[in-house]
Design an enzyme around this catalytic site. Structure first.
Site, PDB file in Angstrom:
ATOM      1  N   TYR A 127       0.844  -1.192   0.000  1.00 21.03           N
ATOM      2  CA  TYR A 127       0.000   0.000   0.000  1.00 21.03           C
ATOM      3  C   TYR A 127       0.877   1.239   0.000  1.00 21.03           C
ATOM      4  CZ  TYR A 127       0.708   0.963   5.021  1.00 21.03           C
ATOM      5  OH  TYR A 127       1.248   1.273   6.255  1.00 21.03           O
ATOM      6  N   CYS A 128       0.271   2.343  -0.419  1.00 16.93           N
ATOM      7  CA  CYS A 128       0.940   3.649  -0.383  1.00 16.93           C
ATOM      8  C   CYS A 128      -0.116   4.672  -0.013  1.00 16.93           C
ATOM      9  CB  CYS A 128       1.624   3.957  -1.721  1.00 16.93           C
ATOM     10  SG  CYS A 128       0.506   4.077  -3.124  1.00 16.93           S
ATOM     11  N   GLY A 129       0.015   5.887  -0.502  1.00 23.34           N
ATOM     12  CA  GLY A 129      -0.968   6.914  -0.178  1.00 23.34           C
ATOM     13  C   GLY A 129      -2.256   6.758  -0.970  1.00 23.34           C
ATOM     14  N   GLY A 138      -2.173   4.619  -4.309  1.00 22.43           N
ATOM     15  CA  GLY A 138      -2.138   3.472  -5.201  1.00 22.43           C
ATOM     16  C   GLY A 138      -1.049   3.466  -6.252  1.00 22.43           C
ATOM     17  N   MET A 144      -3.698   3.931   1.944  1.00 21.88           N
ATOM     18  CA  MET A 144      -3.717   4.593   3.258  1.00 21.88           C
ATOM     19  C   MET A 144      -4.886   5.565   3.372  1.00 21.88           C
ATOM     20  SD  MET A 144      -2.150   4.336   6.043  1.00 21.88           S
ATOM     21  CE  MET A 144      -1.932   5.152   7.602  1.00 21.88           C
TER      22      MET A 144
END
Length: 154
Positions: free
Chosen positions: A105-107, A109, A134
């Protein structure tokens, strides 16, 4: 002269419908820089509920990989996550077991998709992407930890 006009009229009537049905040719559009940089690897999506169930098993076969910057990670991350920024994934492959389920995961995608491309190219097959990343996790009121990012080992 009458025959010449008649032949021209017949020619227009015969060819006209075929021209009307011909596909319209449009100039090719070039991809924008954002489209060129967008990840193309498709991996499975995991919901927040499914991730919580996977984490509850505590069997050691899950790696939750946060590919944001160390500063973003320190400001708040999903409990149990390991931080390896997306642009450093290739340098830290030894910290990412191939036999484990890896949920990225990131902020929003994009960076998770880029990291997934690197992992797929290196032979990783047990990959998933957290739906909503996130942003979705936080907007759903899920638990978040704030702490310094652990330094990955090589």
């Amino acid at each position: 002269m009458k025959h010449t006009n008649l032949f021209c009229l017949l020619g227009v009537l015969a060819v006209g419908p075929a021209l009307a049905q011909a596909p319209q040719v449009t100039p090719t559009q070039q991809a924008t820089p954002a489209q060129q940089a967008a990840p193309t690897t498709q991996i499975a999506q995991v919901s927040a509920d499914a991730l919580l169930q996977m984490q509850a098993k505590k069997d050691g076969s899950l790696l939750l990989l946060d590919v944001r910057t160390p500063e973003e990670f320190a400001a708040g991350h999903i409990p149990g996550a390991v931080n390896i920024p997306y642009d450093q994934v290739a340098a830290h492959l030894s910290a990412i077991p191939k036999d484990d389920e890896v949920v990225l995961y990131c902020g929003s995608g994009r960076r998770a998709g880029l990291a997934a491309e690197v992992l797929v190219a290196k032979g990783y097959t047990k990959l998933a992407h957290l739906q909503g990343d996130m942003q979705g996790w936080q907007s759903a009121g899920r638990p978040v930890e704030a702490a310094p990012a652990p330094v990955p080992t090589k």
